[in-house]
Write an enzyme that holds these catalytic residues in place. Structure first.
Site: not given
Length: 394
Positions: A127, A130, A133-134, A160, A348, A351, A375, A377
């Site tokens: 789908l 370049p 996309g959306s 994929t 975090q 660390g 899938e 944004t």
């Protein structure tokens, strides 16, 4: 309302055992080498993971038992060990198998589904481009009907499962003309692997999902029979919207697996790591963050499995499309943003060690960001939700 059954939890345990035994020992090396372990695909097929929501006539488990929820459980448990393996299943089912299952002719189903459901083959769905996309309607890939063949020219990006040695077919969306009101006519066309003019570009160098197979695709005078049209001509836009609705719940399940693993890692590490002569879990600055993480995991899981249940209810004719679409967008938005937050919190808590590839939180931190993008944004999910509320969002 929905509730996971004993059968669901037994199945979860089966997949978890497989993931911990067959994936976990190798995943750090696969990630470092950007290696896609094709040998895992037939093993997943033997467990039935690709056919949980498919008819028995093609080798699936049948469609009477709420198979979509089982699929989400499998994706969550694989994603708990590695996100790349989770997306391999998610895309293999949601983007590879489901379009053929939902819109294919009997001949198309018989040609491709037995191998796909058994894990002997993979399929992709082209789908994104370049420059599209959306805004999928801006697709530049074109297909022209000439002498009983579709001639496809264009390119696709970020696809994929499209370049493995067991990839059998990629379904692509293409402009096949214009509608009566001048809008692009988008159709879906199946292009078998190895077709002349079908070029699989080199694998991407990615921030995360190093183990997943992802390629750009180019089509240069690529000819396939007219019968390779998937569904009705001009219905490609509607088809991929339905495909994305299902896929959003699957990505949500993948995000739950990520967040769950971060909760487990943080809980264990904070009790083992000593600072100033005591475990760092004693410090509210650590334990409160982990508590927030536990809330996010619980909420994400509930939203995800509510959406999966609604999808199964829709398949049984008891729920409408709009309700599932809204639930899918809500689950996808919350769960994926929760997963990104979970990896930030985990890094975090760990660390300096969280910045080291020796620890899995670093890999999950890299893998998580794409969940907010693929899938649809987060911005697209908010637009879908707003429209579902009756707001004129654009």
């Amino acid at each position: 309302m929905f509730e996971l059954t004993e059968d669901h939890e037994e199945f979860r345990g089966l997949v978890r055992e497989f993931a911990e035994g067959e994936i976990a020992p190798h995943v750090a090396r696969w990630d470092q080498d950007s290696h896609f372990p094709e040998e895992l695909v037939p093993q997943m097929g033997e467990l039935g993971l690709f056919g949980l929501n498919a008819p028995e006539e093609f080798g699936g488990a049948g469609t009477e038992h709420g198979g979509f929820t089982y699929t989400c459980l499998a994706i969550e448990e694989l994603g708990r060990i590695d996100q790349s393996i989770g997306i391999t299943l998610s895309a293999g089912v949601g983007l590879g198998i489901n379009p053929i299952l939902s819109f294919g002719t009997q001949e198309q189903k018989e040609a491709y589904l037995p191998d796909l459901l058994a894990g002997r083959a993979l399929a992709g769905f082209g789908l994104t481009e370049p420059d599209a996309g959306s805004d999928a309607g801006a697709s530049r890939t074109r297909a022209t009907l000439e002498d009983g063949q579709w001639v496809v020219d264009g390119s696709k990006a970020f696809i994929t499962n499209s370049g493995t040695s067991i990839t059998s077919v990629v379904t692509v969306t293409a402009k096949t003309g214009e509608t009566a009101d001048g809008r692009p006519e988008i159709s879906a066309i199946m292009i078998p692997a190895g077709t002349d003019g079908f070029v699989v570009e080199p694998a991407y160098r990615k921030l995360g999902w190093h183990i997943s197979d992802t390629h750009g695709l180019t089509f240069e005078g690529c000819r396939v029979p007219e019968d390779n049209l998937l569904g009705e001509r001009g219905q490609g836009f509607r088809q991929f919207l339905k495909t994305l609705d299902d896929g959003r719940v699957a990505i949500s399940a993948l995000a739950v697996g990520c967040a769950q693993r971060m909760l487990e890692e943080c809980t264990a590490y904070s009790q083992e790591r000593q600072a100033f002569g005591r475990p760092i879990a004693v410090n509210q600055g650590v334990s409160f963050q982990i508590s927030d993480l536990a809330v996010m995991v619980e909420a994400a899981r509930l939203l995800t499995y509510k959406a999966a249940w609604l999808k199964d209810e829709q398949e049984a004719g008891r729920r409408g499309v709009a309700e599932v679409k809204q639930a899918a967008a809500i689950a996808k938005l919350y769960s994926t943003e929760a997963a990104v937050s979970a990896t930030r919190i985990a890094t975090q808590v760990f660390g300096g060690n969280g910045f080291m590839e020796e620890y899995p939180v670093a890999r999950f931190y890299r893998d998580a960001k794409i969940l907010e993008i693929g899938e649809g944004t987060s911005e697209v999910q908010r637009m879908v939700i707003a429209r579902g509320l009756g707001l004129p969002a654009r």
